[in-house]
Design a protein around this motif. Sequence first.
Motif, mmCIF file in Angstrom:
data_model
loop_
_atom_site.group_PDB
_atom_site.id
_atom_site.type_symbol
_atom_site.label_atom_id
_atom_site.label_comp_id
_atom_site.label_asym_id
_atom_site.label_seq_id
_atom_site.Cartn_x
_atom_site.Cartn_y
_atom_site.Cartn_z
ATOM 1 N N GLY A 1 -3.238 -2.392 -4.179
ATOM 2 C CA GLY A 1 -2.474 -1.706 -5.229
ATOM 3 C C GLY A 1 -1.697 -2.594 -6.176
ATOM 4 N N ARG B 1 2.549 1.645 -3.397
ATOM 5 C CA ARG B 1 1.587 2.105 -4.425
ATOM 6 C C ARG B 1 1.360 3.609 -4.262
ATOM 7 N NH1 ARG B 1 1.032 1.536 -8.986
ATOM 8 N NH2 ARG B 1 0.262 -0.584 -9.141
ATOM 9 N N ASP B 2 1.206 4.070 -3.025
ATOM 10 C CA ASP B 2 0.972 5.502 -2.794
ATOM 11 C C ASP B 2 2.168 6.321 -3.277
ATOM 12 O OD1 ASP B 2 -1.463 4.887 -1.768
ATOM 13 O OD2 ASP B 2 -0.868 5.034 0.341
ATOM 14 N N GLU B 3 3.367 5.796 -3.077
ATOM 15 C CA GLU B 3 4.584 6.519 -3.477
ATOM 16 C C GLU B 3 4.729 6.570 -5.009
ATOM 17 O OE1 GLU B 3 6.845 8.111 -1.686
ATOM 18 O OE2 GLU B 3 8.242 8.499 -3.353
ATOM 19 N N GLY C 1 2.412 6.067 -7.403
ATOM 20 C CA GLY C 1 1.273 6.512 -8.205
ATOM 21 C C GLY C 1 0.557 5.334 -8.847
ATOM 22 N N ARG D 1 -9.447 0.449 -3.792
ATOM 23 C CA ARG D 1 -9.369 0.533 -2.314
ATOM 24 C C ARG D 1 -10.755 0.594 -1.688
ATOM 25 N NH1 ARG D 1 -4.186 3.516 -0.981
ATOM 26 N NH2 ARG D 1 -2.706 2.007 -1.827
ATOM 27 N N LYS E 1 0.841 -1.213 0.000
ATOM 28 C CA LYS E 1 0.000 0.000 0.000
ATOM 29 C C LYS E 1 0.877 1.264 0.000
ATOM 30 C CE LYS E 1 -3.412 2.493 2.710
ATOM 31 N NZ LYS E 1 -2.587 3.576 3.270
ATOM 32 N N THR E 2 1.893 1.256 0.864
ATOM 33 C CA THR E 2 2.774 2.427 0.966
ATOM 34 C C THR E 2 3.479 2.676 -0.374
ATOM 35 O OG1 THR E 2 3.198 1.654 3.200
ATOM 36 C CG2 THR E 2 4.612 3.409 2.419
#
Length: 374
Positions: free
Chosen positions: A317, A289-291, A293, A367, A286-287
Motif C-alpha cells: 500500500g 492503507r486499509d483504514e 483508503g 496486492r 497494510k492496516t
Amino acid sequence: MFFDNAIHSFEDARRIAKRRLPWMVFDYIDGTAGTGCGARTNRAALDGIKLQPRVLNNVEERSIAGQVFGSTTKVPFGIAPMGMCNLSSPSADRLLARMAAKDTIPVGVSTVASTSLEEMWELSQGSAWFQLYISRTTETADRLIARAKAAGYDTLVLTVDVPEVGRRPRELRRGFKMPFRIGPRQFVDFACHPAWSLPQLVKGKPQMGNFGGAFGEFDREESRAGADWVTLARVRDQWFGKLVLKGVMDARDAKRAQECGVDAVQVSSHGSRQLDSAPPAIQALKTIRDELGPEFPLFYDSGIQSGEDIVKAYAMGADFVFAGRPFSYGIAANGATGLRQMRDVLAQEISITLAQLGLRKLKQITREVIASPL
Ligand SMILES: Cc1cc2nc3c(=O)[nH]c(=O)nc-3n(C[C@H](O)[C@H](O)[C@H](O)COP(=O)(O)O)c2cc1C
C-alpha cells in the motif's frame, strides 16, 4: 587478505561498513532499541511476504520511475532522514544530496543533520525535505520551521515516534553521545579504524549542522514527550507546504493525522530504533492503507534491504518508499562508489522483480502480486 569492496547486495554493504567503521559508529547506525526483536520481527514479516511470479507477459520495456507529491522520480525510493550522517564519511551528506538531485528523489534532512538545512537545500538542488523534531519548548521548532521556509523547502516531515529516545544498548555500551564526544575509549576505537579516522581527522569531527552559535546547542536527552495533537495543528498552521507525519504505526493515529490535514503519513518503526515490541512496520502499512483508503498518500520506511522489499512495500500500500541504513552502509563501505553501487543494486533488483512478476511499471503493483495469504 584480499577484500572485494564491490557491493552486490545490502549484506555486502553492511559487511564492508562494519569492517571500516569504528565500533561506536557502526553500533550507532546498525543498532536498534532493546533486544533487537523489533528488527527481527519486521525482517521476518518482510521475508514472509511471497511474490507471485507470472510468465509470458512481454516485459521488455520496463520503468522503475516513481511519483511523489506529483513529481516524477527516477527511482521509486528516497533517502530517509538520518542524524549525523557524516559519521559514516565526512562527505556523506554531500553524496546523499547529489544522489537526490540526480535521481530527483527526496533526501530527508534531519533536525540533527551534520550539514545545515540551508546547505543541504543547495546541494540537493531543491530535492531535500526538512525533518523536524519538536522538543519541550516549541521555540526551537518554530525557528527551524522559519529557517526551512526561508531556505525554500516545500516539504516538512514531522517525526512523532520519538517522545523519548529509545534505549539502544549498543550505543550505550560504546558511550555514543550526540553531539559527538571523543574520550579515551573512542580514541582506541578510532586508532583501530584508520580508513575511517584519517579522513575524519582532516575534516574535523562531525558537527550538528543546524545548531551552534547564535542558534544554541542541541540536547539529545531533552524530552519530546510533551508533543500532542495540538502541536501537530500548530505546525500545520505554520507550514503552508507539504506536511508529512513520520513514525505512524496505528490506523487510528493515521486517520486522525489525515483529519488534521497532513498531506501524507509515513508508516515507520524508525528502523526499529524506538519501540522494540512494535508490530512489524510492513504489517502496519497494510492496516493503515486499509483504514485510509486507496487515495491518501502513504509512505513507508523501516528494514528495506532489497528491491524485492521495496516492491513488497508498494504491494502493501505504499505510494513511495524510503530507506536509511542501506545508503549509510554504501557510503561507509566505499564512499561515492559504494553509494552508487547500493543505489544500483536496489534499482536493478526492482526492475528484475517487476520482470519476474510480469509487470512493466510501479503503478501495476497491487496486492495481487502477493502470493502468501495476508
Ligand atoms: C543512524 C540513523 C539515524 C537516524 N536519525 C533520524 C532522525 O534524525 N530523524 C528521523 O526522523 N529519523 C531518523 N532515523 C530513522 C530513519 O529516518 C528511518 O526511519 C529508518 O532508518 C528506516 O529504517 P532503515 O534504516 O532500516 O532503512 C535514523 C535512522 C538511522 C539508522
